[in-house]
Design an enzyme around this catalytic site. Structure first.
Site, PDB file in Angstrom:
ATOM      1  CG  ASP A 178      28.310  35.069  29.317  1.00  0.00           C
ATOM      2  OD1 ASP A 178      27.705  35.801  30.117  1.00  0.00           O
ATOM      3  OD2 ASP A 178      28.235  35.207  28.083  1.00  0.00           O
ATOM      4  CG  HIS A 197      27.806  32.074  25.011  1.00  0.00           C
ATOM      5  ND1 HIS A 197      26.541  32.307  24.509  1.00  0.00           N
ATOM      6  CD2 HIS A 197      28.136  33.190  25.677  1.00  0.00           C
ATOM      7  CE1 HIS A 197      26.123  33.505  24.887  1.00  0.00           C
ATOM      8  NE2 HIS A 197      27.064  34.057  25.597  1.00  0.00           N
ATOM      9  CE1 TYR A 201      24.315  32.837  32.104  1.00  0.00           C
ATOM     10  CE2 TYR A 201      25.958  31.267  31.366  1.00  0.00           C
ATOM     11  CZ  TYR A 201      25.444  32.553  31.367  1.00  0.00           C
ATOM     12  OH  TYR A 201      26.055  33.523  30.625  1.00  0.00           O
ATOM     13  CG  ASP A 235      24.653  39.852  28.546  1.00  0.00           C
ATOM     14  OD1 ASP A 235      25.175  39.873  27.412  1.00  0.00           O
ATOM     15  OD2 ASP A 235      24.775  38.888  29.328  1.00  0.00           O
ATOM     16  CD  GLU A 245      24.931  37.535  24.671  1.00  0.00           C
ATOM     17  OE1 GLU A 245      25.779  36.677  24.974  1.00  0.00           O
ATOM     18  OE2 GLU A 245      23.714  37.285  24.584  1.00  0.00           O
ATOM     19  CG  HIS A 264      25.334  36.828  33.782  1.00  0.00           C
ATOM     20  ND1 HIS A 264      24.621  37.977  33.544  1.00  0.00           N
ATOM     21  CD2 HIS A 264      25.771  36.394  32.563  1.00  0.00           C
ATOM     22  CE1 HIS A 264      24.631  38.233  32.234  1.00  0.00           C
ATOM     23  NE2 HIS A 264      25.330  37.305  31.631  1.00  0.00           N
ATOM     24  CG  HIS A 281      30.839  37.857  25.962  1.00  0.00           C
ATOM     25  ND1 HIS A 281      30.671  37.667  24.613  1.00  0.00           N
ATOM     26  CD2 HIS A 281      29.701  37.367  26.546  1.00  0.00           C
ATOM     27  CE1 HIS A 281      29.499  37.096  24.394  1.00  0.00           C
ATOM     28  NE2 HIS A 281      28.885  36.915  25.547  1.00  0.00           N
ATOM     29  CG  HIS A 318      19.827  35.208  25.252  1.00  0.00           C
ATOM     30  ND1 HIS A 318      20.376  33.957  25.457  1.00  0.00           N
ATOM     31  CD2 HIS A 318      20.874  36.068  25.243  1.00  0.00           C
ATOM     32  CE1 HIS A 318      21.690  34.068  25.561  1.00  0.00           C
ATOM     33  NE2 HIS A 318      22.010  35.329  25.437  1.00  0.00           N
TER      34      HIS A 318
HETATM   35 FE1  FEO Z   1      27.054  36.010  26.517  1.00  0.00          FE
HETATM   36 FE2  FEO Z   1      26.113  37.245  29.511  1.00  0.00          FE
HETATM   37  O1  FEO Z   1      26.426  37.276  27.692  1.00  0.00           O
END
Ligand code: FEO
Length: 392
Positions: free
Chosen positions: A164, A145, A192, A83, A81, A225, A79, A23
């Protein structure tokens, strides 16, 4: 690289061994991270999520070598995002007609990121698609999230692709939880949760209850992750259920910053008082501690004491930043207290108490402050302060 994690289901992600901040520079990642993408080679070939854009060529090369991008029939974006979705544009530039299965919010965000109107198939909780032997069943995870978040259950394989949720920023030498150091996994899993998911705990509690009520067979939970939960996958679901409910481990954490060590002497005397009454205590200097680790420590604590001397009528800047993070994380069920030394005006401990109270902490004691260097008698009052907090 592609590794088969269950019949026809392959990990095709990236291990980012060197990553030390995520982030931007908001979150420390002492053990690196992974971007776990998955490929299902059933009658249809399905790509689940992608990887962060710096790795898009490496990711696409592996896909090309192992399956051929032209053979991918559909992409599921749990998702978007960057990443996980960062390489989507690159993959789509190679085969623009691939249908993208995602939530409505996912499609909206993809359009904002890539400014393309691809072939979106909008899915909602309970929707499913047959891909051959398996069905993919979608479960929205709105605001766990991001607004677009969802997970995909591979019916027939009993695999949850949870994105996530249940992940860790952790680059491991094996993909599977049963091959690895459990302390490392849990340290990264709780970090996390504490840093990324705490504000959404009420939603997580409800979602865990909903998913458990479905009584689905779950043999593996594969997040986006860190490690894949292969052995006893429900252990991390149970942990999330605990963490989502005003979690603490019963001890105290003292975080302070100091200019000439007067506030430090108060911190240590307060810790003695807490420990004399049986409350274990950890002490950190805010300015030389990792902020993400501090948030994890606060998440685990029952009692949070924050100390700062007063400068220019307020708290030291690192304490100010920490208090803002504490407010934003919406911790629940914790006790707070402020303390610190001062030279003349002495506002800092009162500011700390006020901000902790506004952040939802119970504040049972008036803030504790002493002028310049505390005397032996004043340090004794610090010990009393710790003892009083311990028995509340
Ligand atoms: Fe919410 Fe691993 O991105």
């Amino acid at each position: 690289m592609m590794i088969e994690i269950k019949n026809k289901i392959f990990w095709c992600g990236i291990k980012d061994w060197e990553l030390r901040a995520f982030h931007g520079h908001e979150l420390s990642t002492h053990r690196g991270s992974t971007y776990n993408s998955y490929l299902i080679k059933d009658k249809k070939t399905v790509l689940i999520d992608t990887v962060w854009s710096p790795y898009k060529e490496e990711f696409a090369e592996a896909l090309e070598k192992n399956v051929g991008i032209s053979n991918i029939d559909m992409i599921v974006i749990n998702h978007i995002e960057p990443d996980h979705g960062g390489s989507l544009g690159y993959i789509m530039s190679l085969k623009p007609e691939i249908p993208i299965y995602c939530t409505k919010n996912g499609a909206d965000i993809i359009k904002r990121h890539f400014h393309k109107d691809w072939n979106f198939v909008i899915v909602k909780t309970g929707d499913s698609v047959n891909i051959g032997e398996y069905d993919l069943v979608f479960v929205e995870m709105q605001m766990i999230h991001w607004p677009d978040s969802m997970m995909t259950y591979v019916k027939g394989a009993a695999v949850v692709l949870s994105n996530d949720a249940f992940g860790q920023h952790y680059a491991p030498y094996s993909l599977f939880n049963d091959d690895l150091d459990q302390c490392e996994i849990y340290q990264e899993a709780i970090k996390y949760y504490a840093n990324i998911l705490t504000p959404f705990s009420p939603l997580i509690k409800k979602k865990v209850e909903q998913v458990k009520a479905l009584n689905l067979p779950i043999e593996m939970i594969a997040p986006s992750h860190g490690v894949i939960w292969r052995e006893n996958p429900m252990q991390i679901v149970e942990k999330y259920y605990q963490w989502a409910q005003d979690y603490n481990e019963g001890h105290a954490v003292i975080i302070y910053d100091t200019m000439y060590e007067a506030t430090k002497s108060m911190a240590h005397a307060i810790a003695e008082g807490l420990e004399m009454k049986g409350i274990k205590c950890k002490i950190f200097i805010a300015s030389i501690s990792d902020q993400s680790d501090l948030l994890t420590e606060i998440f685990k604590a029952k009692v949070l004491l924050i100390g700062s001397c007063t400068v220019n009528n307020t708290v030291l800047r690192v304490i100010s930043a920490l208090l803002e993070e504490v407010r934003a994380h919406k911790f629940k069920g914790k006790i707070g207290a402020g303390f610190g030394s001062f030279g003349w005006s002495g506002e800092a401990p009162k500011i700390i108490n006020r901000l902790l109270e506004e952040s939802g902490f119970k504040i049972p004691l008036e803030p504790l402050s002493f002028k310049y260097t505390p005397t032996a008698e004043e340090l004794s009052q610090c010990r009393d302060f710790g003892e009083k907090l311990a028995i509340i």
